[in-house]
Design an enzyme around this catalytic site. Structure first.
Site, PDB file in Angstrom:
ATOM      1  N   HIS A 180       0.975  -1.201   0.111  1.00 46.50           N
ATOM      2  CA  HIS A 180       0.067   0.058   0.007  1.00 46.50           C
ATOM      3  C   HIS A 180       0.799   1.157  -0.048  1.00 46.50           C
ATOM      4  CE1 HIS A 180      -2.958   3.043   1.343  1.00 46.50           C
ATOM      5  NE2 HIS A 180      -3.923   2.227   0.973  1.00 46.50           N
ATOM      6  N   GLU A 189      -3.755   2.452  -7.626  1.00 50.07           N
ATOM      7  CA  GLU A 189      -4.025   3.346  -6.664  1.00 50.07           C
ATOM      8  C   GLU A 189      -3.066   4.492  -6.895  1.00 50.07           C
ATOM      9  OE1 GLU A 189      -6.461   2.061  -2.979  1.00 50.07           O
ATOM     10  OE2 GLU A 189      -4.295   1.699  -2.332  1.00 50.07           O
ATOM     11  N   GLY A 212     -11.025   3.243   1.005  1.00 51.07           N
ATOM     12  CA  GLY A 212     -10.679   3.619   2.403  1.00 51.07           C
ATOM     13  C   GLY A 212     -11.297   4.501   3.242  1.00 51.07           C
TER      14      GLY A 212
HETATM   15  C1  PEP Z   1      -6.848   3.298   0.385  1.00 55.71           C
HETATM   16  O1  PEP Z   1      -6.857   3.325   1.436  1.00 55.71           O
HETATM   17  O2  PEP Z   1      -6.276   2.302  -0.424  1.00 55.71           O
HETATM   18  C2  PEP Z   1      -7.523   4.347  -0.489  1.00 55.71           C
HETATM   19  C3  PEP Z   1      -7.973   4.261  -1.649  1.00 55.71           C
HETATM   20  O3  PEP Z   1      -8.212   5.247   0.502  1.00 55.71           O
HETATM   21  P1  PEP Z   1      -9.269   6.580  -0.015  1.00 55.71           P
HETATM   22  O4  PEP Z   1     -10.447   5.532  -0.445  1.00 55.71           O
HETATM   23  O5  PEP Z   1      -9.635   6.910   1.334  1.00 55.71           O
HETATM   24  O6  PEP Z   1      -8.621   7.296  -0.861  1.00 55.71           O
END
Ligand code: PEP
Length: 234
Positions: free
Chosen positions: A94, A152, A216
């Protein structure tokens, strides 16, 4: 080599270092469990390690894992310890861990150990603002196989209020990124999910172009998360 064939969309809630107490964790978990009864999506909850043994009734994922099975590694948790608790999935790489100094070498060791232990790995990849996406993805995906990939883009994660954010990647950009990931891995069938400020309002359009989502912030609000799961129940 492991493949996770499923026609279902995958929704993975990453609670990060939340909530502050076991009581709140249990309440949130129960509200989600009740809310998604009958949903057709595959749902995984990734709470902090300390709550994993307490939460029952939905598939669980860990937010990280170490690469050794046991020994003198203060503060670490092994893949076999997670398996022993009934944990099925693990997030590896992550961006919030990479930001704390986790290198691709370390990520690769964790990924391998988790796969060997029989955990399903969700490998998080994505470029920082201003970086060359293809270069970053090629580097982060070198030698990777047998995992679910979460795209991401770091600049889109935790942007705060999900309804007043700076621009998020369009579904078209997410689709191009997912295609690029499949091309780099040489595998049309790899499951690619998207994470970055997803919420009940934008889930549907992203779900048209990827195999699932990794919310998240939105996974900490049961109503919001349940709506995302409903969008994924196709
Ligand atoms: C995550 O925790 O990988 C994430 C995408 O968080 P958020 O949805 O808060 O951006």
């Amino acid at each position: 080599m492991y493949y996770y064939w499923s026609m279902k969309k995958l929704v993975v809630g990453n609670w990060k270092m939340n909530p502050a107490s076991l009581k709140e964790a249990q309440e949130l978990f129960d509200a989600i469990k009740d809310g998604i009864k009958g949903a057709k999506a595959e749902v995984v909850i990734c709470p902090p390690f300390i709550y994993l043994s307490q939460l029952k009734g939905l598939p669980l994922g860990a937010q990280d894992v170490f690469y050794e099975e046991r020994g003198t590694f203060t503060g670490e948790i092994s893949p076999t310890q997670l398996k022993d608790l009934g944990v099925e999935y693990v997030l590896v790489g992550h961006s919030e861990r990479r930001k704390l100094g986790e290198t691709s070498e370390l990520v690769a060791k964790k990924m391998q150990a988790a796969l060997t232990a029989g955990l399903k790995v969700i490998l998080c990849v994505g470029e920082n603002e201003g970086e060359n996406k293809e270069e970053v993805l090629r580097q982060q995906l070198a030698g990777v196989s047998g995992v679910i990939v979460a795209y991401e883009p770091v600049w889109a994660i935790s942007t705060g209020d999900p309804y007043k954010t700076k621009a998020l990647p369009t579904p078209q950009i997410v689709k191009e990124s997912a295609d690029l990931i499949k091309k780099i891995l040489g595998d049309e069938n790899v499951r690619v999910i998207y994470g970055g400020s997803t919420n009940a309002a934008n889930a549907k359009e992203y779900l048209e172009v990827v195999d699932g989502l990794l919310p998240g912030g939105a996974s900490l609000k049961a109503d919001e998360f349940v709506k995302i799961v409903e969008s994924a129940s196709v």
